[in-house]
Design a protein around this motif. Sequence first.
Motif, PDB file in Angstrom:
ATOM      1  N   LEU A 237       9.682   2.576   2.178  1.00 33.69           N
ATOM      2  CA  LEU A 237       8.609   1.603   2.036  1.00 33.69           C
ATOM      3  C   LEU A 237       7.253   2.178   2.429  1.00 33.69           C
ATOM      4  O   LEU A 237       6.257   1.999   1.714  1.00 33.69           O
ATOM      5  N   HIS A 238       7.161   2.835   3.561  1.00 36.97           N
ATOM      6  CA  HIS A 238       5.869   3.284   4.050  1.00 36.97           C
ATOM      7  C   HIS A 238       5.308   4.452   3.240  1.00 36.97           C
ATOM      8  O   HIS A 238       4.086   4.568   3.087  1.00 36.97           O
ATOM      9  N   SER A 239       6.155   5.309   2.717  1.00 40.14           N
ATOM     10  CA  SER A 239       5.672   6.373   1.843  1.00 40.14           C
ATOM     11  C   SER A 239       5.124   5.779   0.556  1.00 40.14           C
ATOM     12  O   SER A 239       4.072   6.209   0.053  1.00 40.14           O
ATOM     13  N   ASP A 240       5.824   4.790   0.005  1.00 37.17           N
ATOM     14  CA  ASP A 240       5.308   4.086  -1.168  1.00 37.17           C
ATOM     15  C   ASP A 240       3.934   3.496  -0.867  1.00 37.17           C
ATOM     16  O   ASP A 240       2.994   3.623  -1.656  1.00 37.17           O
ATOM     17  N   LEU A 241       3.837   2.835   0.280  1.00 37.37           N
ATOM     18  CA  LEU A 241       2.584   2.194   0.664  1.00 37.37           C
ATOM     19  C   LEU A 241       1.440   3.203   0.720  1.00 37.37           C
ATOM     20  O   LEU A 241       0.329   2.937   0.218  1.00 37.37           O
ATOM     21  N   GLU A 242       1.677   4.360   1.316  1.00 39.55           N
ATOM     22  CA  GLU A 242       0.631   5.372   1.452  1.00 39.55           C
ATOM     23  C   GLU A 242       0.176   5.903   0.097  1.00 39.55           C
ATOM     24  O   GLU A 242      -0.967   6.355  -0.043  1.00 39.55           O
ATOM     25  N   GLN A 243       1.049   5.863  -0.913  1.00 42.64           N
ATOM     26  CA  GLN A 243       0.683   6.334  -2.245  1.00 42.64           C
ATOM     27  C   GLN A 243       0.074   5.221  -3.105  1.00 42.64           C
ATOM     28  O   GLN A 243      -0.779   5.481  -3.958  1.00 42.64           O
ATOM     29  N   ILE A 244       0.517   3.978  -2.878  1.00 38.86           N
ATOM     30  CA  ILE A 244       0.073   2.861  -3.712  1.00 38.86           C
ATOM     31  C   ILE A 244      -1.341   2.406  -3.368  1.00 38.86           C
ATOM     32  O   ILE A 244      -2.199   2.226  -4.250  1.00 38.86           O
ATOM     33  N   ALA A 245      -1.609   2.204  -2.090  1.00 36.45           N
ATOM     34  CA  ALA A 245      -2.883   1.607  -1.677  1.00 36.45           C
ATOM     35  C   ALA A 245      -4.108   2.368  -2.188  1.00 36.45           C
ATOM     36  O   ALA A 245      -5.048   1.740  -2.702  1.00 36.45           O
ATOM     37  N   PRO A 251      -7.107  -1.286   1.178  1.00 32.17           N
ATOM     38  CA  PRO A 251      -6.600  -0.784   2.465  1.00 32.17           C
ATOM     39  C   PRO A 251      -5.108  -1.094   2.568  1.00 32.17           C
ATOM     40  O   PRO A 251      -4.611  -2.047   1.940  1.00 32.17           O
ATOM     41  N   GLU A 252      -4.385  -0.306   3.347  1.00 37.24           N
ATOM     42  CA  GLU A 252      -2.938  -0.467   3.420  1.00 37.24           C
ATOM     43  C   GLU A 252      -2.520  -1.850   3.901  1.00 37.24           C
ATOM     44  O   GLU A 252      -1.477  -2.373   3.480  1.00 37.24           O
ATOM     45  N   GLU A 253      -3.328  -2.474   4.769  1.00 36.05           N
ATOM     46  CA  GLU A 253      -2.936  -3.792   5.278  1.00 36.05           C
ATOM     47  C   GLU A 253      -2.972  -4.870   4.193  1.00 36.05           C
ATOM     48  O   GLU A 253      -2.412  -5.956   4.373  1.00 36.05           O
ATOM     49  N   LYS A 254      -3.609  -4.586   3.051  1.00 39.67           N
ATOM     50  CA  LYS A 254      -3.633  -5.567   1.958  1.00 39.67           C
ATOM     51  C   LYS A 254      -2.553  -5.292   0.908  1.00 39.67           C
ATOM     52  O   LYS A 254      -2.501  -5.974  -0.109  1.00 39.67           O
ATOM     53  N   VAL A 255      -1.726  -4.297   1.142  1.00 43.32           N
ATOM     54  CA  VAL A 255      -0.564  -4.035   0.282  1.00 43.32           C
ATOM     55  C   VAL A 255       0.670  -4.245   1.148  1.00 43.32           C
ATOM     56  O   VAL A 255       1.013  -3.409   1.979  1.00 43.32           O
ATOM     57  N   ARG A 256       1.293  -5.395   0.985  1.00 41.38           N
ATOM     58  CA  ARG A 256       2.435  -5.766   1.826  1.00 41.38           C
ATOM     59  C   ARG A 256       3.709  -5.585   1.019  1.00 41.38           C
ATOM     60  O   ARG A 256       3.857  -6.162  -0.052  1.00 41.38           O
TER      61      ARG A 256
END
Length: 796
Positions: A237-245, A251-256
């Motif tokens: 999940l967190h690797s996806d988040l770092e690539q998606i945002a 910002p990462e906090e707006k991609v849940r």
Amino acid sequence: MGSTRTTGVPTKLTQGSQTKGGIGESTLRPDGTLKVTGEFAYSSDMWHEDMLWGQTLRSTVAHAEIVSIDTSAALAMAGVYAVMTYDDLPAEMKNYGLEIQDTPVLAHGKVRHHGEPVALVAADHPETARRAAAKIVIEYKELPLITDEASATAPDAVLVHEGRTDSHMKHVPHPNIVHRQPIIRGNAAEAAKKADVIVKGEYTFGMQDQAFLGPESGLAVPAEDGGVDLYVATQWLHSDLEQIAPVLGLPEEKVRMTLSGVGGAFGGREDISMQIHACLLALRTGKPVKIVYNRFESFFGHVHRHPAKLYYEHGATKDGKLTHMKCKIVLDGGAYASASPAVVGNASSLSVGPYVIDDVEIEAIALYTNNPPCGAMRGFGAVQACFAYEAQMDKLAAKLGMDPVELRQLNAMEQGTLLPTGQVVDSPAPVAEILRRVKSRPLPPERQWESSEGADVRQLPGGLSNTTHGEGVVRGVGYAVGIKNVGFSEGFDDYSTAKVRMEVINGEPVATVHTAMAEVGQGGVTVHAQIARTELGVNQVTIHPADTQVGSAGSSSASRQTYVTGGAVKNSCELVREKVLEIGRRKFGSYHPAWATAELLLEGGKVVTDGGEVLADLVDVLEDESVEIEAEWRHRPTEPFDLKTGQGNGHVQYSFAAHRAVVEVDTELGLVKVIELAVAQDVGKALNPLSVLGQIQGGTTQGLGVAVMEEIIVDPKTAKVKNPSFTDYLIPTILDTPTIPVDVLELADEHAPYGLRGIGEAPTLSSTPAVLAAIRNATGLELNRTPVRPEHLTGT
């Protein structure tokens, strides 16, 4: 398919050993019944009111300039809400990648492989989205293809990626090489002079698909704060988040992100597939967007196992002691880097196998080509190497006139062995013992297809195709053993996070475990509950859905989750336990001196002394209070391999498995029936013996698949995939799966939680070469490639 267990060095369970459903028990999966009855909700089952459907248009050629894209006909269709190309991307960052950000969200300027995403469509019905995508007109100007080492590294080779600037460029001899890792120890050239026998081999390993049963899917929902909520099947999940945002410009906090039901992974979900595309369409339209790949698209939507060419030389004295080893491993990484640098590191550092060889000369590289992108898959570089070095062991044994198992045992590593990277193996390495165990197991009866009622064709090569009744069928037996690292390597900051809460609900103490671990079928949700019951002495444990509202758990890969996230759960539980005992001391300590003097345990919902005296009920201790702690856990550090010598303590832990394969081959028709694949594996500590058995048998079957049937066929002239379906890409069914008896050793690794050892990948390594060895034993053929096809056995 039963198992036997042998416990070596015992491990002490510090808490709750009497709590039902704790560590060491075969507790059942909470999602098991739902999955086998078809009621489990996978990511493809998600639904949202007013939902749109997303569709990806992919390239029909492997390497070409994009001359023009005309989307007007698609936009004019009724029911179409959006069409997006590269020019519509909202952020300055338009690429992503696990390590090297070389993969465009949508192709720009040119396409680099067959099936690369070029455009996106959102429509009110999936068929409308598909028809609209088909109306997009793209004009291509095809470019020369890079498909192998010769075309990739030629002085005048076309560059797959022009203007590379990543850190690996500093140490590769050609821009079409993603990464290069040599390992030099001793002097292989001088040692070769001492060899009485030298054998060489060139080996080819085919491209394998992860073939998970749930194609890529997810649902993106735009939020009122301008962000997006993504529900997706993934491994990290967190690797996806770092690539998606970054590519959304958020910002990462707006991609849940929330993990949805995952239908298998095996490495194929480590990379981004539909995640960014669904979010882009949701933010563009202001509506929820669901994307579900069909099986055809899934073959293009994720990475595969690297196909490889492997060149090996081994030498030995006449009594069988290995003198030296030289090898070159060439991995085809395809069009984008994905996990290729790490796969190269694994392939090179494990290329010797579980053997003691003082003098080695190793080189491993991964290429950029116009073939399909390759990355993580179960075994991660060690599988390809194991296939080659085990074939070499059999060649050496034959040339020396030695038993192939005795040759392996003579040269087997053990605890204390110095690896070619200079790292000392500092935990049990029972290589000789697991080989002894598989060899000593009784062989299955011969000619099992014969019975008084007539031939049982299911037991014959060819099975229910009824092609033979035993004419020309011969038996073969083969052995193999492998070594696999556990956890992320080469200095990567590998850690996990767990949040544990303990409270009283309806008069019962309850623990809640919250991690970001992706449950991809490996059984982590079961193990985490077992750890909590063991450490907190409660029977009721709730596993919170995995999401990005808790710290990272890393990827569900590298056999690491039970080790690392299990370690994090254990650590957080221990901290919660101490806090609960502090509350108890505050409330009851003045009434009983044991609160201050005894080692206190939580067991069966009570606080007890180490002598078994009950001091308080946990319900009374907590009452209206609750305890919640979020904590990280890290294993001992690793370090990068030196880029010139390959020296370095690059790995955390090693796991070992050995196989004996028994096959029957129809030498006239070229058909193979694997009768038995016996396994022996050291697991350190079987936290859930039933799950351990399933992991070993599953990994064994996946290795069987690449031995005799699984291969993605890429046309060398066009670099196009020829068999993107389960009609033409074959995977083992229950009729292909042999008996898999398992012998489990439990030799604790003192550095690991509970002494455990990662287990999921090791059996995938050695099952493939064991099957090939057995087929060679039956036919006398050299067979230096996977998978073995009928024409390889008949010469047709």
